[in-house]
Design an enzyme around this catalytic site. Structure first.
Site, PDB file in Angstrom:
ATOM      1  N   ARG A   1      -8.044 -10.180  -1.822  1.00 52.74           N
ATOM      2  CA  ARG A   1      -9.320  -9.800  -1.941  1.00 52.74           C
ATOM      3  C   ARG A   1      -9.152  -8.466  -2.418  1.00 52.74           C
ATOM      4  O   ARG A   1      -8.324  -7.558  -2.174  1.00 52.74           O
ATOM      5  CB  ARG A   1      -9.896  -9.772  -0.247  1.00 52.74           C
ATOM      6  CG  ARG A   1      -9.064  -9.004   0.670  1.00 52.74           C
ATOM      7  CD  ARG A   1      -9.740  -9.187   1.959  1.00 52.74           C
ATOM      8  NE  ARG A   1      -8.686  -8.611   3.033  1.00 52.74           N
ATOM      9  CZ  ARG A   1      -8.753  -7.191   3.097  1.00 52.74           C
ATOM     10  NH1 ARG A   1      -9.691  -6.396   2.815  1.00 52.74           N
ATOM     11  NH2 ARG A   1      -7.892  -6.813   4.027  1.00 52.74           N
TER      12      ARG A   1
ATOM     13  N   ASP B   1      15.605 -11.611  13.005  1.00 53.34           N
ATOM     14  CA  ASP B   1      15.352 -10.594  11.852  1.00 53.34           C
ATOM     15  C   ASP B   1      16.759  -9.790  11.599  1.00 53.34           C
ATOM     16  O   ASP B   1      17.090  -9.630  10.424  1.00 53.34           O
ATOM     17  CB  ASP B   1      14.392  -9.471  12.066  1.00 53.34           C
ATOM     18  CG  ASP B   1      14.202  -8.474  11.345  1.00 53.34           C
ATOM     19  OD1 ASP B   1      13.560  -8.895  10.015  1.00 53.34           O
ATOM     20  OD2 ASP B   1      14.750  -7.520  11.520  1.00 53.34           O
TER      21      ASP B   1
ATOM     22  N   LYS C   1      19.380  -9.760   8.178  1.00 51.84           N
ATOM     23  CA  LYS C   1      19.918  -8.572   7.395  1.00 51.84           C
ATOM     24  C   LYS C   1      21.366  -8.548   7.460  1.00 51.84           C
ATOM     25  O   LYS C   1      21.966  -8.105   6.461  1.00 51.84           O
ATOM     26  CB  LYS C   1      19.276  -7.212   7.983  1.00 51.84           C
ATOM     27  CG  LYS C   1      17.776  -7.120   8.044  1.00 51.84           C
ATOM     28  CD  LYS C   1      17.116  -6.098   9.082  1.00 51.84           C
ATOM     29  CE  LYS C   1      15.708  -5.948   8.857  1.00 51.84           C
ATOM     30  NZ  LYS C   1      15.134  -5.092  10.103  1.00 51.84           N
TER      31      LYS C   1
ATOM     32  N   THR D   1       0.884  -1.019  -0.160  1.00 54.40           N
ATOM     33  CA  THR D   1       0.111   0.122  -0.035  1.00 54.40           C
ATOM     34  C   THR D   1       0.916   1.355   0.153  1.00 54.40           C
ATOM     35  O   THR D   1       0.566   2.263  -0.615  1.00 54.40           O
ATOM     36  CB  THR D   1      -0.913   0.241   1.223  1.00 54.40           C
ATOM     37  OG1 THR D   1      -1.614  -1.373   1.235  1.00 54.40           O
ATOM     38  CG2 THR D   1      -2.127   1.159   1.494  1.00 54.40           C
TER      39      THR D   1
END
Lengths: 433, 433
Positions: free
Chosen positions: A47, A199, A203, A17
């Site tokens: 969706r 995490d 990286k 988004t």
């Protein structure tokens, strides 16, 4: 020369988004800079979304989008390692350039994915995979390309940094801050990936590869999280002029590379110690450049979209050039990646913060310093605090850099002393000099 | 595909020698990264150097070197604006790519030079021209290419920052520190360019162009140096929680851009306030990325050579691509550079630090605050110190942002007050929020 660049955004979560919004907000600026019309032609989403420009095709058939003849660049922001991997491979096989923010996938399957991309003459770009909006991939791959990198040290997990900052600045406990971070959306419901350092290790393995020219070796990164960090140690560290940060390190040593992620005491006077909250920062020490530091937002829709779209902007030049020649995926040409050894944790060298809990007896300090000395460990500072009500006394010792195997041996010996009542707490220490 | 890239280094001063040394020190790393043999084939130097590899041709005929068929990339590190300009233009006309560290030349003649390069289908790269080894040109041109930049703020002159850091940390006076800086080689015998802000203004005009997409307009940069900074003000600023730094600013405003270089109070808590000594740093505020900061060595042989050679590494891809298509010189395609107005100093908006020297009389504070208020100026803090032996009292006022023309008017009125015995000292203030 292609005037219109068509991109497909696979995944419409926060990052996807963010990319859609960036293209809307900055359309004028993007075309002024690139000289091209950059259009999202497809979005891949489970969706249907009504808030998306109706001229953009929406579909849940990600594989078809990845193979669509109209699409020049595929942006993978689905996350996860199964569907994302299939879709990226499908796109590569259809000669599409790919942009991804998927650190876990690349850290664990990057060697295979980059190899496939090279076979097919396309690029897989991943600026957003490390340190969010800080362009650290471009900086190490391109801007520092003439340097020999000695080490990289980075605050590369915003959640962990937020928690440690709160503990340090407000004397709060780990568990309380973690709950707040979850409420604020900085930490997941299951925070394991962030607080256990996985995490950051993903990286770090990417950073180490492009800094040193070695294949991705996530499984060889020494990894320790922040869950065991005690408020008491944060406070003592502060008194001694240090801040505890969760850092990823990649060091070039004489006999190999050290790749490690762990809580670390660093001097308050360093810029890294002043990187607070959810911010990220990466410091690089290289020859001949010296030390440089890069700071910014390590996560969030805007910062990640900025990095994803920077990759897209770069790929426009690649698409318009008549050759796939460009910066190699891991910064070094594939046949030049070296098999230099990654050192085991026993072989790593660093300073230490030790906290002993001892009975207030004569001789315990003398015994401890003797053991350290016998193991070739130099003491940089000692701080003894008043006895607790229990009659037990905390003793803090900072050491100069020492081989970890030696420190392990010394600690084992110290713990056999009768006056030492609890396991020795140890946190690594780096001067960053 | 060209396997061997031939470069000519024109000028063997500090930077030129740094480039020669870098190629020697990092030969293996450079070829592992680029997959190419990068060779210096020519150096341009007035007197023969015996410490240079004898296979490199040495000559003082710079124009012939710049036009030599064997040369792929010309590195101009002569400095100055006459010979350097002639040689760059000659190289461009012979279709050579150029790398230069010459901020003065580009700030004043860059529009012409870049235009000529575009005509001839070659690139003029200038990473080393701003902030030395910090890759700020690449970062703004490429890594932040999807952003709309709101502002840029930079410590972009190491000499000035060294002087202000010494004043701030050790309570030393400007003149004393300047002498030391000259002895250390941080400042020239004639320090005008550095301490009057001209060097920073050159760099700022380059940063503003690539941030906003405007032609180079060095002559419109408001420029104030650090020569008038009084130790007293450094100390008062510190007491109020601020550090005085010499900063270059480029702001996007509603009716145009502000380009300015001047001493500035910034909050101690900002990372920029903690950039000390000869170090440089640039902060960028952009949408959607937010704030990011880039820190490192702004000068010196190693840092500058690192930047020069990063440009060379990039140009290898340009040379191997069959198209001159690449990032535009000023980050925006030339026909999209905008003629948005640069605001005059009267139209600029910022906060202020004011120091008044007043007779210890009733009413002077009331008069001063009334004048500020009548001119629409909001006060953020007031600090009144004990009277000097002379009976005169220093009054420090911090204001919120205000239009400079209003501040000028208010100061003029304050200076007419009978109790105000000296001209008002004013230093700009930015919160960097």
């Amino acid at each position: 020369m292609k005037d219109k660049i068509n991109i497909a955004v696979l995944g419409l979560g926060t990052v996807g988004t963010g990319v859609v919004n960036l293209l809307k907000d900055n359309a004028v600026e993007l075309s002024r800079r690139s000289g091209h019309d950059i259009c999202i032609t497809h979005v891949g989403t489970r969706r249907r979304r009504d808030d998306i420009d109706p001229t953009i095709k929406q579909s849940d058939d990600l594989m078809s989008i990845a193979a669509d003849d109209d699409v020049d660049i595929v942006i993978e922001v689905i996350g996860g390692k199964s569907v994302a991997k299939d879709v990226i491979i499908h796109a590569i096989e259809h000669k599409k350039h790919v942009v991804t923010a998927n650190k876990a996938l690349l850290a664990e399957h990057g060697n295979e994915i980059f190899g496939l991309a090279e076979e097919h003459g396309v690029q897989v770009r991943y600026e957003a995979a490390v340190a969010g909006g800080i362009p650290i991939i471009k900086i190490i791959r391109e801007a520092l390309a003439a340097n020999k990198v000695d080490w990289v040290a980075g605050i590369i997990n915003g959640t962990g940094n937020f928690i440690l900052t709160e503990m340090q600045q407000k004397n709060r406990r780990f568990g309380d801050v973690l709950k707040e971070a979850q409420a604020l959306g900085y930490a997941e419901a299951d925070p394991t990936f962030d607080v256990e350092g996985i995490d950051a290790a993903h990286k770090l393995s990417l950073l180490a590869s492009i800094a040193f020219g070695i294949p991705l070796q996530f499984n060889k990164v020494y990894c320790e999280g922040i869950t065991k960090i005690n408020l008491q140690d944060v406070v003592y560290a502060k008194e001694l002029g240090y801040t505890i940060k969760h850092l990823g390190f990649a060091f070039r040593r004489e006999h190999g590379f050290e790749l490690r992620v762990h809580p670390t005491l660093i001097p308050n006077s360093t810029l890294l110690a002043n990187v607070n909250g959810v911010k990220n920062a990466v410091m690089v020490d290289a020859h001949p450049l010296g030390q440089s530091l890069y700071y910014g937002d390590g996560a969030g829709a805007g910062a990640t979209a900025s990095a994803v779209m920077a990759d897209v902007m770069d790929l426009i030049y690649v698409i318009n050039a008549n050759t796939p020649s460009d910066v190699p995926h891991l910064a070094f040409v594939p046949e030049e990646l070296s098999d230099t050894r990654i050192l085991s944790s026993d072989e790593m060298t660093c300073g230490y913060y030790l906290r002993l809990t001892v009975k207030d007896e004569l001789g315990v300090l003398a015994d401890t310093t003797r053991i350290l000395s016998e193991n070739g460990i130099n003491i940089d500072a000692i701080m003894q605090r008043d006895a607790h009500k229990s009659g037990l006394v905390p003793v803090i010792i900072l050491t100069l850099p020492v081989l970890e195997s030696q420190m392990n041996k010394a600690i084992k010996e110290i713990e056999t002393l009768g006056a030492v009542t609890e396991p020795v707490v140890r946190i690594r220490l780096e001067s960053l000099e």
